[in-house]
Design a protein around this motif. Structure first.
Motif, mmCIF file in Angstrom:
data_model
loop_
_atom_site.group_PDB
_atom_site.id
_atom_site.type_symbol
_atom_site.label_atom_id
_atom_site.label_comp_id
_atom_site.label_asym_id
_atom_site.label_seq_id
_atom_site.Cartn_x
_atom_site.Cartn_y
_atom_site.Cartn_z
ATOM 1 N N GLU A 117 -0.806 -2.571 3.214
ATOM 2 C CA GLU A 117 -0.496 -4.109 2.675
ATOM 3 C C GLU A 117 -1.167 -5.043 2.161
ATOM 4 O O GLU A 117 0.343 -5.475 0.931
ATOM 5 N N ARG A 118 -2.219 -4.467 1.717
ATOM 6 C CA ARG A 118 -2.499 -5.586 -0.083
ATOM 7 C C ARG A 118 -1.699 -4.948 -0.948
ATOM 8 O O ARG A 118 -1.759 -5.716 -1.848
ATOM 9 N N LYS A 119 -1.498 -3.817 -0.947
ATOM 10 C CA LYS A 119 -0.881 -3.242 -2.297
ATOM 11 C C LYS A 119 0.015 -3.787 -2.210
ATOM 12 O O LYS A 119 1.054 -3.748 -3.504
ATOM 13 N N MET A 120 1.189 -3.680 -1.836
ATOM 14 C CA MET A 120 1.975 -3.912 -0.975
ATOM 15 C C MET A 120 2.450 -5.657 -1.268
ATOM 16 O O MET A 120 3.542 -5.774 -2.589
ATOM 17 N N LYS A 121 1.367 -6.468 -1.319
ATOM 18 C CA LYS A 121 1.650 -7.697 -1.562
ATOM 19 C C LYS A 121 1.253 -7.652 -2.870
ATOM 20 O O LYS A 121 1.331 -8.863 -3.926
ATOM 21 N N GLU A 122 0.167 -7.069 -3.673
ATOM 22 C CA GLU A 122 -0.829 -7.195 -4.869
ATOM 23 C C GLU A 122 0.957 -7.143 -6.158
ATOM 24 O O GLU A 122 1.422 -6.853 -6.542
ATOM 25 N N GLU A 123 1.764 -6.396 -5.217
ATOM 26 C CA GLU A 123 3.188 -5.430 -6.135
ATOM 27 C C GLU A 123 4.600 -6.604 -5.768
ATOM 28 O O GLU A 123 4.871 -7.020 -7.304
ATOM 29 N N ALA A 127 5.605 -8.668 -9.024
ATOM 30 C CA ALA A 127 6.590 -8.529 -9.090
ATOM 31 C C ALA A 127 7.322 -9.949 -9.146
ATOM 32 O O ALA A 127 8.150 -10.849 -10.363
ATOM 33 N N LYS A 128 6.997 -11.559 -9.023
ATOM 34 C CA LYS A 128 7.552 -12.496 -8.812
ATOM 35 C C LYS A 128 6.903 -13.136 -10.145
ATOM 36 O O LYS A 128 7.478 -13.540 -10.644
ATOM 37 N N LYS A 129 5.650 -12.479 -10.597
ATOM 38 C CA LYS A 129 5.315 -13.160 -11.904
ATOM 39 C C LYS A 129 5.643 -12.742 -13.032
ATOM 40 O O LYS A 129 6.197 -13.544 -13.556
ATOM 41 N N THR A 130 6.442 -11.308 -12.657
ATOM 42 C CA THR A 130 7.191 -11.497 -14.054
ATOM 43 C C THR A 130 8.507 -11.438 -13.317
ATOM 44 O O THR A 130 8.785 -12.094 -14.316
#
Length: 133
Positions: A117-123, A127-130
């Motif tokens: 879940e942490r990894k998915m949130k970071e991705e 993605a939002k940042k890019t």
């Protein structure tokens, strides 16, 4: 005369069969005061009979099927056992480790789920940042 002889024979047979009755009568007051002795006017008084003699009379009374009320009350059993503290703690640790090892697969599954879940949130954040740039 014959009655007197029969009475003396019966008395001697009675004494022979139950010699503890006389001793019990003689030391009844002493035995009721305590098992080993008693305090009287601030001084310790041992019993009038020795412990060996007391034990012998007790055994004879019990073998004859009579009741022996002069024993002290029994204390309740100790819960805490004697031994080395390090041994007791080591056994508790081993038991605790075994209990925790039974829970380990469930804990590992929860850990992997949290990590995923942490990894998915970071991705998603990346993605939002890019997307915003």
């Amino acid at each position: 005369m014959a009655a007197k002889a029969v009475k003396s024979v019966a008395k001697s047979v009675g004494k022979f069969q139950y010699p503890w009755r006389d001793k019990l009568e003689k030391y009844k007051g002493e035995l009721s005061k305590g098992v080993w002795g008693y305090w009287e006017l601030g001084a310790w008084k041992p019993l009038g009979m020795s412990a060996r003699e007391r034990a012998r009379v007790r055994k004879e009374v019990l073998l004859a099927g009579e009741d022996w009320p002069y024993d002290p009350e029994r204390k309740e059993m100790r819960d805490k056992r004697k031994g080395h503290k390090c041994d007791r703690i080591a056994a508790e640790k081993r038991a605790n480790t075994a209990r925790l090892m039974e829970q380990m697969p469930k804990k590992l599954a929860e850990y992997r789920k949290r990590k995923w879940e942490r990894k998915m949130k970071e991705e998603e954040d990346a993605a939002k940042k890019t997307m915003q740039e």
